[in-house]
Design an enzyme around this catalytic site. Structure first.
Site, short mmCIF file in Angstrom:
data_model
loop_
_atom_site.label_atom_id
_atom_site.label_comp_id
_atom_site.label_asym_id
_atom_site.label_seq_id
_atom_site.Cartn_x
_atom_site.Cartn_y
_atom_site.Cartn_z
N SER A 259 0.85 -1.20 0.00
CA SER A 259 0.00 0.00 0.00
C SER A 259 0.88 1.24 0.00
O SER A 259 1.71 1.42 0.89
CB SER A 259 -0.88 0.02 1.25
OG SER A 259 -1.43 1.31 1.41
N HIS B 148 -1.27 -1.32 -4.23
CA HIS B 148 -2.55 -1.04 -3.57
C HIS B 148 -2.64 0.47 -3.32
O HIS B 148 -1.77 1.06 -2.68
CB HIS B 148 -2.60 -1.81 -2.25
CG HIS B 148 -3.88 -1.72 -1.50
ND1 HIS B 148 -4.97 -2.52 -1.77
CD2 HIS B 148 -4.26 -0.93 -0.46
CE1 HIS B 148 -5.96 -2.24 -0.94
NE2 HIS B 148 -5.55 -1.26 -0.13
N ASP C 277 -4.93 3.46 -1.77
CA ASP C 277 -6.01 3.74 -0.83
C ASP C 277 -6.60 5.12 -1.07
O ASP C 277 -5.95 6.14 -0.83
CB ASP C 277 -5.48 3.66 0.61
CG ASP C 277 -5.16 2.24 1.02
OD1 ASP C 277 -6.06 1.38 0.94
OD2 ASP C 277 -4.00 1.97 1.42
N MET D 153 -9.33 7.72 0.12
CA MET D 153 -10.18 8.02 1.30
C MET D 153 -10.74 9.43 1.16
O MET D 153 -10.04 10.34 0.73
CB MET D 153 -9.35 7.94 2.58
CG MET D 153 -8.63 6.62 2.78
SD MET D 153 -7.84 6.57 4.40
CE MET D 153 -6.84 5.07 4.24
N HIS E 8 -8.37 0.76 -3.83
CA HIS E 8 -9.26 0.48 -2.69
C HIS E 8 -9.99 1.77 -2.34
O HIS E 8 -9.39 2.69 -1.78
CB HIS E 8 -8.41 -0.03 -1.52
CG HIS E 8 -9.19 -0.30 -0.27
ND1 HIS E 8 -8.57 -0.49 0.95
CD2 HIS E 8 -10.52 -0.41 -0.03
CE1 HIS E 8 -9.50 -0.72 1.88
NE2 HIS E 8 -10.68 -0.66 1.30
N MET F 90 -12.28 3.91 -0.21
CA MET F 90 -12.93 4.07 1.09
C MET F 90 -13.67 5.40 1.03
O MET F 90 -13.25 6.40 1.64
CB MET F 90 -11.89 4.02 2.21
CG MET F 90 -11.38 2.60 2.46
SD MET F 90 -9.78 2.56 3.27
CE MET F 90 -8.73 2.82 1.84
N MET G 273 -11.30 -6.63 5.46
CA MET G 273 -10.43 -5.72 6.22
C MET G 273 -10.05 -6.37 7.55
O MET G 273 -10.91 -6.89 8.27
CB MET G 273 -11.15 -4.40 6.50
CG MET G 273 -11.40 -3.53 5.28
SD MET G 273 -9.91 -3.07 4.36
CE MET G 273 -8.98 -2.17 5.62
N ASP H 13 -6.31 -6.85 4.35
CA ASP H 13 -5.71 -5.51 4.34
C ASP H 13 -5.77 -4.97 5.76
O ASP H 13 -6.86 -4.81 6.32
CB ASP H 13 -6.50 -4.63 3.37
CG ASP H 13 -5.99 -3.20 3.30
OD1 ASP H 13 -4.91 -2.91 3.86
OD2 ASP H 13 -6.67 -2.38 2.65
C1 DX5 Z 1 -6.20 1.11 5.81
C2 DX5 Z 1 -5.80 0.88 4.38
C3 DX5 Z 1 -4.66 -0.02 4.24
C4 DX5 Z 1 -3.39 0.48 4.89
C5 DX5 Z 1 -2.71 -0.73 5.46
O1 DX5 Z 1 -7.47 1.63 5.87
O2 DX5 Z 1 -6.88 0.33 3.65
O3 DX5 Z 1 -4.42 -0.39 2.89
O4 DX5 Z 1 -2.50 1.11 4.01
O5 DX5 Z 1 -1.61 -0.31 6.20
P1 DX5 Z 1 -0.83 -1.30 7.18
O6 DX5 Z 1 -0.31 -2.42 6.34
O7 DX5 Z 1 0.22 -0.44 7.76
O8 DX5 Z 1 -1.84 -1.79 8.19
ZN ZN Z 2 -6.42 -0.52 1.66
#
Ligand code: DX5
Ligand code: ZN
Length: 223
Positions: A9, A32, A34, A36, A65, A67, A136, A174
């Site tokens: 990620s 990956h 993210d 948000m 991903h 969110m 998750m 994840d």
């Molecule tokens: C959290 C994200 C993850 C995050 C994981 O909401 O969806 O993808 O980057 O980070 P680590 O591996 O540090 O838990």
């Molecule tokens: Zn993620």
């Protein structure tokens, strides 16, 4: 598991140098990303313009991903960027079956995510609409959180249902994936592993990716 794919990620990468940060993870199976929106989760990261730039810059496939709220409206637009897969949260979608079909129609793999407390059972009949299921293993929103072992039984139930479906649906985890937790997730049935802080905090992220993959496959690491 006979396969283990590692998707680092970039949430834990240096956002001022994303092209360089992509080069540090060249041993990965995908990247990956993210997204948000500060509504679905209490954090704000990046949006479509950055995903478009990453799509041009990355030699690896992008695993996006989302969110975000209003995901029925926005997810197809990310698919149209040409990324490999788009993951939406079922909690944010009012029509997940239609959305999964729209993602595939736009040329992306369709992927659906569940927060840790969201049960899998209501969605078993729609597994065939998905190319990947994301369970998750932390509450979404931030990197660096602790792996939630309470999700392991759900991973096992999802793996059994995927096996029963006869379809090649990937099972992604994840959150909190590290040298200490990846084998537990793999043994429960996950075959795609997102790792943010564990990869980017390592001195050599590309080597750490290989270490994590070997551990998921039941091997050992010598590093
Ligand atoms: C959290 C994200 C993850 C995050 C994981 O909401 O969806 O993808 O980057 O980070 P680590 O591996 O540090 O838990
Ligand atoms: Zn993620």
């Amino acid at each position: 598991m006979s396969t283990a794919r590692i998707h680092p990620s970039i949430l834990s990468a240096d956002f001022a140098n994303l092209a360089g940060e992509l080069r540090r993870i060249h041993t990965a199976d995908a990247v990956h990303v993210d997204v948000m929106d500060n509504h679905f989760v209490p954090n704000l990261t990046l949006g479509k313009p950055v995903v478009e730039a990453l799509q041009k810059a990355s030699e690896l496939p992008l695993d996006v991903h989302l969110m975000i709220e209003d995901v029925d409206r926005w997810a197809p637009e990310y698919a149209q960027v040409g990324v490999d897969s788009v993951t939406f949260h079922v909690e944010a979608s009012s029509a997940p079956i239609r959305l999964a079909r729209e993602l595939r129609a736009a040329g992306a793999k369709s992927s659906m995510a569940l927060r840790p407390a969201t049960p899998i059972e209501p969605y078993l009949d729609m597994l065939g609409e998905l190319d990947m299921l994301l369970l998750m293993t932390v509450e979404p929103g931030f990197g660096g959180q602790k792996f939630l072992d309470l999700v392991l039984p759900k991973i096992r139930r999802a793996r059994a249902a995927i096996g029963g479906s006869g379809k090649p649906i990937a099972l992604q985890v994840d959150g909190g994936i590290s040298r200490d937790t990846i084998l537990r997730a793999a043994e429960a049935g996950a075959d795609v592993f997102v790792a943010g802080s564990a990869v980017y905090a390592a001195p050599e992220p590309s080597v750490e990716i290989d270490v994590l993959r070997n551990l998921a496959l039941g091997g050992h690491h010598s590093a």
